[in-house]
Design an enzyme around this catalytic site. Structure first.
Site, PDB file in Angstrom:
ATOM      1  N   HIS A  83      11.420  -0.976  48.327  1.00  0.00           N
ATOM      2  CA  HIS A  83      12.387  -1.916  47.776  1.00  0.00           C
ATOM      3  C   HIS A  83      12.405  -3.010  48.793  1.00  0.00           C
ATOM      4  O   HIS A  83      12.575  -2.886  50.188  1.00  0.00           O
ATOM      5  CB  HIS A  83      13.561  -1.260  47.349  1.00  0.00           C
ATOM      6  N   MET A 211      16.255  -3.644  41.043  1.00  0.00           N
ATOM      7  CA  MET A 211      16.008  -3.983  42.302  1.00  0.00           C
ATOM      8  C   MET A 211      14.704  -4.039  42.615  1.00  0.00           C
ATOM      9  O   MET A 211      14.066  -3.598  44.016  1.00  0.00           O
ATOM     10  CB  MET A 211      16.681  -3.339  43.374  1.00  0.00           C
ATOM     11  N   ASN A 235      21.566   3.205  33.116  1.00  0.00           N
ATOM     12  CA  ASN A 235      23.199   2.755  32.719  1.00  0.00           C
ATOM     13  C   ASN A 235      23.513   1.530  32.535  1.00  0.00           C
ATOM     14  O   ASN A 235      22.568   0.617  32.639  1.00  0.00           O
ATOM     15  CB  ASN A 235      23.712   2.803  34.435  1.00  0.00           C
TER      16      ASN A 235
HETATM   17  N1  HPA Z   1      21.505  -2.585  38.650  1.00  0.00           N
HETATM   18  C1  HPA Z   1      20.389  -2.737  39.531  1.00  0.00           C
HETATM   19  N2  HPA Z   1      19.911  -1.622  39.903  1.00  0.00           N
HETATM   20  C2  HPA Z   1      19.623  -0.581  38.948  1.00  0.00           C
HETATM   21  C3  HPA Z   1      20.909  -0.607  38.184  1.00  0.00           C
HETATM   22  C4  HPA Z   1      21.864  -1.525  37.986  1.00  0.00           C
HETATM   23  O1  HPA Z   1      22.692  -1.402  37.238  1.00  0.00           O
HETATM   24  N3  HPA Z   1      20.609   0.795  37.517  1.00  0.00           N
HETATM   25  C5  HPA Z   1      19.396   1.326  38.233  1.00  0.00           C
HETATM   26  N4  HPA Z   1      18.918   0.324  38.988  1.00  0.00           N
END
Ligand code: HPA
Length: 274
Positions: A83, A211, A235
């Protein structure tokens, strides 16, 4: 050593070490990595043994290149990705994608865990990426153009290959998988976004936020690969629900959709022509 020389060395190492010649590449996101364990005739190469490969540091990313066969296709899986928030420039985090191009990969399937910005989504939904917003603050194509791969100013009007998306949607429906489709926005992280940032992303037209994925898609497009993106909405993004965000929730949801995700990736492979 310049970037092209680094890429060539890594590619030559893999061509010498592994006999399989994959045409499909697959990048597995957070909590989704065990799909690599389903490959037949698997040959595993740790990132650390490949010259010039960057090493992932985040939990849930093991850093293994797995060659093998699945659904009649010859594939190579990046189990674990690098990342941007880990600190390397995007030109380097995406080096593995260029190496895949250099060894003959023609289609790249990118997967990720992300937050739902579209309030009609639910944790556990799977979303086909139709397009992206690069809000990462950088771009992996900055710097000298790698003319061996593609042009200085690549066209991005069909980055997530429309014809493949159509085929994936039909196939997913035929195996009973509900697939959302939408725009993925990349934020650098490593913090999750603020509620105000999520409202901004919604205003800008994003359906999901995460991300990763965007630098890889840009590089794959530059290398003239076909690209597919599959997001697991692990989520709802910050501020959508009155609850805190955590990496634990991301991993829990990814584990919950495990079987559906595997079925979908199998289905995706069947629509890709070798
Ligand atoms: N935001 C950014 N990256 C993520 C999220 C999020 O809510 N959930 C999993 N990766």
């Amino acid at each position: 050593m310049d970037l092209q020389t680094k890429i060539n060395a890594a590619a030559q190492y893999l061509l010498d070490r592994v006999a399989l010649r994959p045409t499909v590449g697959l990048v597995l996101g957070s909590g989704l990595g065990d799909y690599a364990d389903t490959l037949e005739e698997a040959v595993r190469v740790p990132f650390g043994e490949i010259p010039n490969f960057p090493l992932p540091t985040v939990a849930g990313h093991s850093g293994m290149l797995v060659f093998g066969r699945k659904m009649g296709r010859t594939v190579v899986v990046l189990q674990g990705r690098i990342h941007y928030y880990e600190g390397l420039p995007q030109q380097e985090t995406t080096l593995p994608i260029r190496v895949l191009a250099a060894i003959g990969v023609k289609t790249l399937v990118l997967t990720n865990a992300c937050g739902g910005v579209n309030t009609a989504f639910h944790p556990g939904d799977l979303m086909l990426i139709s397009d992206h917003i690069n809000f990462s603050g950088s771009n992996p194509l900055i710097g000298p153009n790698l003319d061996q791969f593609g042009p200085r100013f690549p066209d991005c009007s069909d980055l997530y290959t429309r014809s493949l998306r159509k085929a994936v949607k039909e196939k997913a429906a035929s195996v009973g998988i509900d697939l959302q489709e939408g725009v993925y926005a990349m934020y650098s992280g490593p913090n999750y976004e603020t509620p105000a940032e999520i409202r901004m992303f919604r205003t800008l037209g994003a359906d999901a936020v995460g991300m990763s994925t965007v630098p890889e898609a840009l590089v794959a497009g530059h290398c003239a690969m076909q690209v597919l993106g599959i997001s697991c909405i692990t989520n709802m993004a910050a501020g959508v629900l009155p609850q805190k965000l955590s990496h634990a929730e991301v991993m829990e949801t990814a584990a919950r959709v495990h079987d559906t995700f595997h079925t979908l990736v199998d289905a995706v492979l069947t629509v890709i022509e070798e």
